[in-house]
Design a protein around this motif. Sequence first.
Motif, PDB file in Angstrom:
ATOM      1  N   ASP A 287      12.968   7.707  38.334  1.00 39.09           N
ATOM      2  CA  ASP A 287      14.061   8.014  39.172  1.00 39.09           C
ATOM      3  C   ASP A 287      15.056   7.113  39.148  1.00 39.09           C
ATOM      4  N   TYR A 288      14.732   5.978  38.316  1.00 37.65           N
ATOM      5  CA  TYR A 288      15.785   4.740  38.643  1.00 37.65           C
ATOM      6  C   TYR A 288      16.424   5.024  37.022  1.00 37.65           C
ATOM      7  N   LEU A 289      15.415   4.807  36.016  1.00 38.72           N
ATOM      8  CA  LEU A 289      16.611   5.950  34.812  1.00 38.72           C
ATOM      9  C   LEU A 289      16.510   6.203  34.548  1.00 38.72           C
ATOM     10  N   ASN A 290      16.967   7.137  35.285  1.00 35.66           N
ATOM     11  CA  ASN A 290      18.002   8.490  35.301  1.00 35.66           C
ATOM     12  C   ASN A 290      18.835   8.282  35.658  1.00 35.66           C
ATOM     13  N   LYS A 291      18.590   7.596  37.250  1.00 37.01           N
ATOM     14  CA  LYS A 291      19.820   7.189  37.746  1.00 37.01           C
ATOM     15  C   LYS A 291      21.075   6.261  36.817  1.00 37.01           C
ATOM     16  N   VAL A 292      20.371   5.092  35.927  1.00 36.80           N
ATOM     17  CA  VAL A 292      21.037   4.555  35.496  1.00 36.80           C
ATOM     18  C   VAL A 292      21.540   4.617  33.573  1.00 36.80           C
ATOM     19  N   CYS A 293      20.825   5.071  33.562  1.00 34.94           N
ATOM     20  CA  CYS A 293      20.762   5.384  31.766  1.00 34.94           C
ATOM     21  C   CYS A 293      21.748   6.581  31.986  1.00 34.94           C
ATOM     22  N   PRO A 294      22.631   6.304  30.840  1.00 32.82           N
ATOM     23  CA  PRO A 294      24.008   7.403  30.777  1.00 32.82           C
ATOM     24  C   PRO A 294      23.739   8.453  29.796  1.00 32.82           C
ATOM     25  N   ARG A 295      22.888   7.905  28.672  1.00 37.76           N
ATOM     26  CA  ARG A 295      22.801   8.568  27.978  1.00 37.76           C
ATOM     27  C   ARG A 295      21.390   9.655  27.675  1.00 37.76           C
ATOM     28  N   ILE A 296      20.578   9.895  28.258  1.00 35.79           N
ATOM     29  CA  ILE A 296      19.215  10.580  28.335  1.00 35.79           C
ATOM     30  C   ILE A 296      19.068  11.807  27.894  1.00 35.79           C
ATOM     31  N   ASP A 297      18.360  12.677  27.252  1.00 34.14           N
ATOM     32  CA  ASP A 297      18.920  13.366  26.537  1.00 34.14           C
ATOM     33  C   ASP A 297      17.640  15.267  26.707  1.00 34.14           C
ATOM     34  N   HIS A 298      16.664  14.376  27.560  1.00 38.24           N
ATOM     35  CA  HIS A 298      15.865  14.962  27.680  1.00 38.24           C
ATOM     36  C   HIS A 298      15.086  13.767  28.824  1.00 38.24           C
ATOM     37  N   ARG A 299      14.744  14.872  29.891  1.00 36.75           N
ATOM     38  CA  ARG A 299      14.620  13.665  30.642  1.00 36.75           C
ATOM     39  C   ARG A 299      12.967  15.349  31.613  1.00 36.75           C
ATOM     40  N   GLU A 300      11.856  14.916  30.878  1.00 35.52           N
ATOM     41  CA  GLU A 300      11.021  16.102  31.129  1.00 35.52           C
ATOM     42  C   GLU A 300       9.962  14.807  32.105  1.00 35.52           C
ATOM     43  N   LYS A 301       9.123  15.947  32.828  1.00 36.43           N
ATOM     44  CA  LYS A 301       7.759  15.318  33.211  1.00 36.43           C
ATOM     45  C   LYS A 301       6.631  16.698  32.368  1.00 36.43           C
ATOM     46  N   LEU A 302       5.604  15.826  31.916  1.00 34.97           N
ATOM     47  CA  LEU A 302       5.146  16.177  31.652  1.00 34.97           C
ATOM     48  C   LEU A 302       3.085  16.398  32.631  1.00 34.97           C
TER      49      LEU A 302
ATOM     50  N   ASN B  61      13.649  -6.746  26.001  1.00 38.99           N
ATOM     51  CA  ASN B  61      14.996  -6.555  26.787  1.00 38.99           C
ATOM     52  C   ASN B  61      15.239  -5.134  26.639  1.00 38.99           C
ATOM     53  N   ILE B  62      15.739  -4.051  26.776  1.00 38.82           N
ATOM     54  CA  ILE B  62      15.814  -2.893  26.431  1.00 38.82           C
ATOM     55  C   ILE B  62      17.451  -2.761  27.422  1.00 38.82           C
ATOM     56  N   SER B  63      18.676  -2.462  26.136  1.00 42.60           N
ATOM     57  CA  SER B  63      19.873  -2.046  27.575  1.00 42.60           C
ATOM     58  C   SER B  63      20.113  -0.813  27.590  1.00 42.60           C
ATOM     59  N   TYR B  64      20.258  -0.463  28.767  1.00 43.06           N
ATOM     60  CA  TYR B  64      20.449   1.080  28.850  1.00 43.06           C
ATOM     61  C   TYR B  64      20.788   1.674  28.124  1.00 43.06           C
ATOM     62  N   LYS B  65      22.055   1.794  27.362  1.00 42.19           N
ATOM     63  CA  LYS B  65      22.629   2.525  26.383  1.00 42.19           C
ATOM     64  C   LYS B  65      22.089   3.009  25.314  1.00 42.19           C
ATOM     65  N   SER B  66      20.718   1.825  25.323  1.00 37.11           N
ATOM     66  CA  SER B  66      20.222   2.682  24.136  1.00 37.11           C
ATOM     67  C   SER B  66      19.151   3.306  24.412  1.00 37.11           C
ATOM     68  N   ILE B  67      18.555   3.929  25.926  1.00 38.23           N
ATOM     69  CA  ILE B  67      17.541   4.569  25.798  1.00 38.23           C
ATOM     70  C   ILE B  67      17.890   5.905  25.834  1.00 38.23           C
ATOM     71  N   ARG B  68      17.564   6.717  24.796  1.00 32.72           N
ATOM     72  CA  ARG B  68      17.549   8.146  24.855  1.00 32.72           C
ATOM     73  C   ARG B  68      16.318   9.255  25.235  1.00 32.72           C
ATOM     74  N   ASP B  69      15.108   8.961  24.950  1.00 32.13           N
ATOM     75  CA  ASP B  69      14.573   9.823  25.819  1.00 32.13           C
ATOM     76  C   ASP B  69      13.332   9.161  27.003  1.00 32.13           C
ATOM     77  N   VAL B  70      13.409   9.246  28.142  1.00 33.11           N
ATOM     78  CA  VAL B  70      12.409   9.417  28.881  1.00 33.11           C
ATOM     79  C   VAL B  70      11.269  10.463  29.926  1.00 33.11           C
ATOM     80  N   LYS B  71      10.183  10.091  28.981  1.00 31.01           N
ATOM     81  CA  LYS B  71       9.250  10.947  29.663  1.00 31.01           C
ATOM     82  C   LYS B  71       7.864  10.646  30.549  1.00 31.01           C
ATOM     83  N   LEU B  72       8.080  10.857  31.533  1.00 32.15           N
ATOM     84  CA  LEU B  72       7.019  10.826  32.334  1.00 32.15           C
ATOM     85  C   LEU B  72       5.866  12.089  32.204  1.00 32.15           C
ATOM     86  N   MET B  73       4.213  11.001  31.965  1.00 36.74           N
ATOM     87  CA  MET B  73       2.895  12.229  31.863  1.00 36.74           C
ATOM     88  C   MET B  73       2.153  11.013  33.148  1.00 36.74           C
TER      89      MET B  73
END
Length: 188
Positions: free
Chosen positions: A173-188, A130-142
């Motif tokens: 896209d879903y994570l970008n919508k629901v995660c309030p604290r993503i600092d860096h949204r990057e597509k590699l 289980n990963i809380s949305y509040k705890s997610i800091r960074d999401v990268k797509l490779m």
Amino acid sequence: MVELIILSALGVITFFSGLISLGNQEVFMGALTFLVLLVSYVLIVLVYRKKKKLKLAKEVIYTGYEKYLYGVSYIVLCVTCLLIYLEMVQIVSMTSPILMVSWLVPLIDYLAYESLLVFNKHEMILNGENISYKSIRDVKLMDKQKKCKIVIRAKGKEYLYKTNEKNSQKVFDYLNKVCPRIDHREKL
């Protein structure tokens, strides 16, 4: 409701074919056959329960073959039990192909349902964690030749999710919508 009736009928068939196997074979092989059939049935019940829980989720990312595996699990266990019940098959070894298939297919089905990516109201479930949305800091797509990886960083942990291109974009896209604290949204 229909699925519950089919599941109950399969349980009765499994139980009686297990009793037949206890009576028609030597004690060890009969008990082993009975236990394998029981384990297969329990795995199918666990997948049924997992499917019911998924109906409460906001979003579920399927890989595409889980529903087919679920149907095949029913068919394999039912055919195995009927063959044993009608005494058309005698299981004389622990490595009997029919015995191996009757528990391996439901096990693979259960593992497939456990590996789904599930988005609930306040958390996501990835590989049983289980990963809380509040705890997610960074999401990268490779992206690499139709194989995609999503790296999710959450409070000191890093999670890797591998999928196809369509599912990866949906997850991103879903994570970008629901995660309030993503600092860096990057597509590699």
